[in-house]
Design a protein around this motif. Sequence first.
Motif, PDB file in Angstrom:
ATOM      1  N   SER A  90     -11.115   5.267 -14.822  1.00  0.00           N
ATOM      2  CA  SER A  90     -10.506   4.409 -13.810  1.00  0.00           C
ATOM      3  C   SER A  90     -10.689   2.946 -14.216  1.00  0.00           C
ATOM      4  O   SER A  90     -11.692   2.572 -14.817  1.00  0.00           O
ATOM      5  CB  SER A  90     -11.138   4.664 -12.452  1.00  0.00           C
ATOM      6  OG  SER A  90     -12.193   3.749 -12.237  1.00  0.00           O
ATOM      7  N   VAL A 126     -11.055   0.308 -12.312  1.00  0.00           N
ATOM      8  CA  VAL A 126     -12.091  -0.378 -11.533  1.00  0.00           C
ATOM      9  C   VAL A 126     -13.458  -0.157 -12.172  1.00  0.00           C
ATOM     10  O   VAL A 126     -14.237  -1.085 -12.378  1.00  0.00           O
ATOM     11  CB  VAL A 126     -12.103   0.139 -10.082  1.00  0.00           C
ATOM     12  CG1 VAL A 126     -13.303  -0.403  -9.324  1.00  0.00           C
ATOM     13  CG2 VAL A 126     -10.823  -0.253  -9.377  1.00  0.00           C
ATOM     14  N   GLY A 177     -15.483  -6.557  -2.589  1.00  0.00           N
ATOM     15  CA  GLY A 177     -14.059  -6.512  -2.260  1.00  0.00           C
ATOM     16  C   GLY A 177     -13.388  -7.852  -2.514  1.00  0.00           C
ATOM     17  O   GLY A 177     -12.280  -7.921  -3.055  1.00  0.00           O
ATOM     18  N   ILE A 185     -12.699  -8.238  -6.100  1.00  0.00           N
ATOM     19  CA  ILE A 185     -11.567  -7.424  -6.540  1.00  0.00           C
ATOM     20  C   ILE A 185     -10.252  -8.081  -6.119  1.00  0.00           C
ATOM     21  O   ILE A 185      -9.291  -8.123  -6.873  1.00  0.00           O
ATOM     22  CB  ILE A 185     -11.686  -5.986  -5.996  1.00  0.00           C
ATOM     23  CG1 ILE A 185     -12.906  -5.303  -6.627  1.00  0.00           C
ATOM     24  CG2 ILE A 185     -10.426  -5.175  -6.279  1.00  0.00           C
ATOM     25  CD1 ILE A 185     -13.137  -3.884  -6.161  1.00  0.00           C
ATOM     26  N   THR A 213      -7.301  -9.231  -8.484  1.00  0.00           N
ATOM     27  CA  THR A 213      -5.947  -8.726  -8.258  1.00  0.00           C
ATOM     28  C   THR A 213      -4.931  -9.855  -8.295  1.00  0.00           C
ATOM     29  O   THR A 213      -3.852  -9.724  -8.863  1.00  0.00           O
ATOM     30  CB  THR A 213      -5.877  -8.008  -6.896  1.00  0.00           C
ATOM     31  OG1 THR A 213      -6.869  -6.990  -6.865  1.00  0.00           O
ATOM     32  CG2 THR A 213      -4.519  -7.380  -6.690  1.00  0.00           C
ATOM     33  N   SER A 253     -12.187  -1.109   0.727  1.00  0.00           N
ATOM     34  CA  SER A 253     -11.133  -0.115   0.506  1.00  0.00           C
ATOM     35  C   SER A 253      -9.771  -0.790   0.407  1.00  0.00           C
ATOM     36  O   SER A 253      -8.949  -0.438  -0.443  1.00  0.00           O
ATOM     37  CB  SER A 253     -11.087   0.897   1.644  1.00  0.00           C
ATOM     38  OG  SER A 253     -12.380   1.329   1.936  1.00  0.00           O
ATOM     39  N   LEU A 262      -9.338  -2.262  -2.932  1.00  0.00           N
ATOM     40  CA  LEU A 262      -9.016  -1.262  -3.952  1.00  0.00           C
ATOM     41  C   LEU A 262      -7.541  -0.899  -3.905  1.00  0.00           C
ATOM     42  O   LEU A 262      -6.888  -0.739  -4.940  1.00  0.00           O
ATOM     43  CB  LEU A 262      -9.842   0.009  -3.732  1.00  0.00           C
ATOM     44  CG  LEU A 262     -11.299  -0.037  -4.150  1.00  0.00           C
ATOM     45  CD1 LEU A 262     -11.915   1.334  -3.955  1.00  0.00           C
ATOM     46  CD2 LEU A 262     -11.449  -0.488  -5.593  1.00  0.00           C
ATOM     47  N   TRP A 296      -5.695  -3.625  -5.428  1.00  0.00           N
ATOM     48  CA  TRP A 296      -5.933  -3.599  -6.876  1.00  0.00           C
ATOM     49  C   TRP A 296      -4.984  -2.608  -7.557  1.00  0.00           C
ATOM     50  O   TRP A 296      -4.342  -2.929  -8.552  1.00  0.00           O
ATOM     51  CB  TRP A 296      -7.394  -3.221  -7.150  1.00  0.00           C
ATOM     52  CG  TRP A 296      -7.681  -2.897  -8.566  1.00  0.00           C
ATOM     53  CD1 TRP A 296      -7.771  -1.665  -9.123  1.00  0.00           C
ATOM     54  CD2 TRP A 296      -7.893  -3.830  -9.638  1.00  0.00           C
ATOM     55  NE1 TRP A 296      -8.046  -1.761 -10.467  1.00  0.00           N
ATOM     56  CE2 TRP A 296      -8.126  -3.077 -10.803  1.00  0.00           C
ATOM     57  CE3 TRP A 296      -7.914  -5.228  -9.707  1.00  0.00           C
ATOM     58  CZ2 TRP A 296      -8.372  -3.668 -12.041  1.00  0.00           C
ATOM     59  CZ3 TRP A 296      -8.166  -5.821 -10.938  1.00  0.00           C
ATOM     60  CH2 TRP A 296      -8.388  -5.045 -12.079  1.00  0.00           C
ATOM     61  N   ASN A 297      -4.879  -1.417  -6.969  1.00  0.00           N
ATOM     62  CA  ASN A 297      -3.990  -0.419  -7.558  1.00  0.00           C
ATOM     63  C   ASN A 297      -2.545  -0.884  -7.535  1.00  0.00           C
ATOM     64  O   ASN A 297      -1.788  -0.628  -8.469  1.00  0.00           O
ATOM     65  CB  ASN A 297      -4.131   0.917  -6.823  1.00  0.00           C
ATOM     66  CG  ASN A 297      -5.451   1.577  -7.159  1.00  0.00           C
ATOM     67  OD1 ASN A 297      -5.977   1.379  -8.248  1.00  0.00           O
ATOM     68  ND2 ASN A 297      -6.004   2.330  -6.228  1.00  0.00           N
TER      69      ASN A 297
END
Lengths: 268, 323, 276
Positions: free
Chosen positions: A105, A107, A162, A165, A169, A250, A253, A256-257
């Motif tokens: 992954s 991350v 978070g 991240i 992003t 969350s 994330l 991020w995806n």
Amino acid sequence: MKAAISLFMKYLAISVRGQMQYRGSFVLYAFGQFFTTGIEVLGIWALFDRFGNLGVWTLAHVAVFYGSVNMAFAVADTFSRGFDSFGSAMVKTGDFDRILLRPRSTVFQIAGQDFPLHRIGRFLQGALVFVYGIVVLDLDWTAIQFCLLLLAFIGMFFFFYGLMIFQATLSFWSTESLEVMNVFVYGGVEACQYPLSIYRDWFRSFFTYVIPLGCVAYFPIVGVLGVDDPLGSGRIFQMLAPLAGIAFFSLSLFCWNFGVRHYTSTGS
Amino acid sequence: MYQIHVQGLTKSYRIAERQPGMVGAVKSLFHRTYRDVDALRGIDFDISRGEMVGYIGPNGAGKSTTIKILAGILVPTGGRCVVNGVVPWQSRISYVAQIGVVFGQRTQLWWDLPVVESFELLREIYKVPNNRFKTSLAELVELLDLSPLLDTPVRQLSLGQRVKCDIASALLHEPQILFLDEPTIGLDAVTKASVRGFIKEINRNRDVTVLLTTHDLGDIEALCRRVIVINDGICLSDSSIDELRNQYVHEKHVVIEFGNSPCLESIHQDDVLKSEGTRITFLCTSDISDFVAQMTSRYEIKDITIETPPIERVVTELYESSK
Amino acid sequence: MTALALKSYIAVVSTRFRTLLQYRIAAIAGIVTQVFWGLMKLMVFSAFYEVAQNQPPLSFESIVAYVWLGQCLFALFPYNVDPDMRAMFNSGSVAYDMLRPLSLYAYWFSRTLAFRTAPTVLRLVPGLFFAFVVLRLVGLDEWVMPLPPSFVAAFSFFISILLTVALSASIMMLVSISMFWLIDSRGMVNLMAGVVWVLGGMIIPLPLFPDWVQPFLSWQPFRGLCDIPFRIYSGDIAGFEIVGELVFQLAWVAILVLAGVWLMRRAQVKLTVQGG
């Protein structure tokens, strides 16, 4: 899971070994961190010395707020360094391709890039201030208070992680937009060194509902301190509030995806 | 059943146009104009297991874009692409475990780590079982002569050594497919030869499919029976090197060593490129076997050499003709 | 020689300016950060002022001026090193600078001045606009930046800020010169930043520190960075006192420049004797 932990330990070992090659600068940086992140304490101390208590809040109370947010941030900051430097180190150089080419992954791989241990300097000064506050207050510890403290740390860790991240992003779109995040990251840390109740409504709302830093760094700590919250929060709310940190993580994330998908479709 | 199937692959990028000057800078803060650039405009090819295929084209032709799509790290705008039965970008993690990629210009290794530790880390990342890792590593170390390098930090390696280690690192997990993006760029002649020899060997030993982009046509001549030429996002040719030569270059140089000075009246003087006593070089644009038959029937001939033009010229001509 | 120093000053200012302008979003982000910090500090101060039992040594209005001036001008303070300068030491090209037929101190001093002033101008205008205009428009009148009480205060503030810039550059010079001896200057710079932030009065205005540390605080040079100019602006330093404080600033500039020139000479001797 076992493979993941084993790989993570390997990443950690590599980073630590690299830093130990330059032991002199590690000590110097750690000291620098201790000093530069700790000078704010002087200001807080001087203001209490001159003005006296802030309503229900004494210097010792503020020391607990200050110490806990600094400790949690230092830990999150150490483990999220890969995200912090992501824009300049990965996107600009195209090295993110290398990450994508590996069957793990993204991350996880970014998190394993680097662990700057000198940030222990911030942790130590935070811990020192925290201990001062706890000793002066001489609290009667109950299981609930321990629980709240733990929840606060977990919530803060995930919240700050978070944020990092989110910052990383953003750099999928623009590598120069990063400084915007400083307001939330360092501004947030600075704001939460004082109890949230001393700020104006709009500011408080922003750091509760938009950026839920207050939920992780204020409400549970109020519970730990056993003070009647000037903002009127109850025990149940103080227990649940730190979950906002995990929710925030969350969400980051998820973004991020989305960012990774954007990256692979534009190839920028 | 093809291992790599590419059909009608297209990719266009959106590029924000920057306006020059201060006024432009302020303007683009509020309003950006975009321009679409087509990097690929319908690429088709199929590659079977164990093939070694050259993928060439001038800068900006779309080579890297294709490789990135095949490697699963770039999503195309349109078209089909199936590798090993899966669509590369749809299940990244399981897919990239089956392939190896080398970018000649960038290293995949950890800059500060000794080579062997980079390999160890890759073992962990690819979850290669210990015994399989050992045999794979031993094979690669022997083939590439890596044993003196293993304990050197990557940053201290020469370019040639680094590229060798990079190629080894892409093969540790025994992928079925290897993508090589300009693997010999910047290498000296000796290193180039050893890298080429290695690629050939690994292709044979492990039956690895290899897709290779390069600017050095020596790589292609040494390694690939088949070569795909692209320019401006489309395939210009997909054939063997010899076919490519025959197809695009209709002239050959024929050097004939005559037994005695020939009487050349019956030969067009225009076709004589060079005349050195009994050794004469002809330019042959018609059918070569007719020409040779004609000459042998008329003259006493000691030796005939047919010179094909260098592949560089073929490719240059091909690029030019596609403009 | 001055002409060359001036030329290099202008060259550095204009390149700094252009690089900073390239990063437009970063510039905007910088302004947002600066405003955010200002508001946060003001909220903390106003919380304390609301509970104050004794008369604090500075009025809240002075605090407002102090905070906004700090946010607008902090780039002037010696808290980081010109990355070009550091690169010069790391790459060893510092030797080329020593070949130039001019005083190295003057040349670097002008570079340092440029490095400090260019980013400040970019932040000053939007910062002041926010502090004077935007806050009034959104109705946060209590936090609107006040004007100086008199023309004398305004004029002396201007003089004092010029001295602040000189003081900042002369402090920075000492740090730069220390790079001749230190292999890694980052620890030194960190330390310096901490000292400047506290003793200059950026964390909190110096008069708010306990009375028993005041005698010490009033003699150290870093006071000349924020404490003196900002309190001249707000009128807390007024009348004949202003002259004394300006002389204080000037004296420290002179001392630090002389110390810098002396150290620079020793560094050059060291370099020529030991060959770096």
